[in-house]
Design a protein around this motif. Sequence first.
Motif, PDB file in Angstrom:
ATOM      1  N   ALA A 125      41.276  47.060  31.128  1.00 15.39           N
ATOM      2  CA  ALA A 125      41.144  45.609  31.230  1.00 15.39           C
ATOM      3  C   ALA A 125      41.582  45.093  32.598  1.00 15.39           C
ATOM      4  N   VAL A 126      42.537  45.770  33.227  1.00 15.54           N
ATOM      5  CA  VAL A 126      43.000  45.348  34.559  1.00 15.54           C
ATOM      6  C   VAL A 126      41.852  45.437  35.562  1.00 15.54           C
ATOM      7  N   TYR A 127      41.094  46.517  35.494  1.00 15.74           N
ATOM      8  CA  TYR A 127      39.955  46.689  36.398  1.00 15.74           C
ATOM      9  C   TYR A 127      38.877  45.643  36.119  1.00 15.74           C
ATOM     10  N   SER A 128      38.595  45.413  34.844  1.00 17.01           N
ATOM     11  CA  SER A 128      37.588  44.413  34.479  1.00 17.01           C
ATOM     12  C   SER A 128      37.978  43.032  34.976  1.00 17.01           C
ATOM     13  N   LEU A 129      39.264  42.716  34.868  1.00 20.83           N
ATOM     14  CA  LEU A 129      39.746  41.408  35.304  1.00 20.83           C
ATOM     15  C   LEU A 129      39.641  41.259  36.811  1.00 20.83           C
ATOM     16  N   LEU A 130      40.158  42.228  37.554  1.00 20.69           N
ATOM     17  CA  LEU A 130      40.165  42.130  39.015  1.00 20.69           C
ATOM     18  C   LEU A 130      38.759  42.187  39.610  1.00 20.69           C
ATOM     19  N   LYS A 131      37.839  42.860  38.927  1.00 18.27           N
ATOM     20  CA  LYS A 131      36.461  42.949  39.437  1.00 18.27           C
ATOM     21  C   LYS A 131      35.727  41.618  39.382  1.00 18.27           C
ATOM     22  N   ARG A 132      36.323  40.619  38.762  1.00 12.01           N
ATOM     23  CA  ARG A 132      35.740  39.274  38.772  1.00 12.01           C
ATOM     24  C   ARG A 132      35.917  38.590  40.124  1.00 12.01           C
ATOM     25  N   ILE A 133      36.746  39.150  40.991  1.00 18.53           N
ATOM     26  CA  ILE A 133      36.976  38.555  42.306  1.00 18.53           C
ATOM     27  C   ILE A 133      35.836  38.962  43.239  1.00 18.53           C
ATOM     28  N   PRO A 134      35.030  38.029  43.702  1.00 16.00           N
ATOM     29  CA  PRO A 134      33.925  38.382  44.596  1.00 16.00           C
ATOM     30  C   PRO A 134      34.427  39.025  45.889  1.00 16.00           C
ATOM     31  N   GLY A 135      33.784  40.107  46.288  1.00 17.26           N
ATOM     32  CA  GLY A 135      34.108  40.758  47.555  1.00 17.26           C
ATOM     33  C   GLY A 135      35.214  41.787  47.481  1.00 17.26           C
ATOM     34  N   ALA A 136      36.003  41.772  46.427  1.00 14.84           N
ATOM     35  CA  ALA A 136      37.132  42.698  46.324  1.00 14.84           C
ATOM     36  C   ALA A 136      36.663  44.062  45.819  1.00 14.84           C
TER      37      ALA A 136
END
Length: 233
Positions: free
Chosen positions: A136-147
């Motif tokens: 879930a941590v990866y899914s959450l952070l992947k919502r940040i465009p460009g990161a």
Amino acid sequence: AADPRGDVALFLGCATSILDVDTVRASIYLLNRLGYNVHVPQTQSCCGGIARQSGDTAAAEAMRERNRLAFSKDTPILSLASGCGAALSDQFGGRVQDVSNFLAANWNDLTPAALDTTIHVHDPCTLRNVMRQHQAVYSLLKRIPGAQIKPLPENGQCCGGAGSYMLTQPAMAGRLLDDKIRACRDSGSTILASSNIGCALHIASGLRAAGMSVQVVHPVVIMAQQTGWKDAG
């Protein structure tokens, strides 16, 4: 929340509430933005994990009972540290979720600001092997465009923090920490997201000792910053 979708209860954790207030504030900010009223029971106690690990069953049971009364309402219990979440799961079962897991599953149309950087993710053993909510941590952070979101190499190995292990077995904890510092160096980490305060403190101390300027931060803090938390004060 301005437009409530539901209610959640927040478990603060001893170390987090004292040493990482930003994670507490960032979590409440994000949950409110997503429409959740956040309840923070004032009578909550330590999760009892350290006492249980130390063999103090009486103290651990007293803390469990206090938390049973504090979190008696049938709402999701969100933990800010996976070590606490793992301990609470033994008592409250499926009601307990890591805060990143809840946010990832209940995200709405809130769009984070772009961030052109690489974020490495450290998987705490308790989140990966006990709660099994690390993805879930990866899914959450992947919502940040460009990161670019990447796992820290050798994530399956303990960092050596492990509750009180760094105090009771410092030599072994130090060797395990050395491997994490090497992984940060080899991967060129500048931002390391970790969901457990014990791991974060342990790794950050090793990075400082090695003269490395890596920011160790809870993933929720990163998400809050990218959705206006700094501007909100």
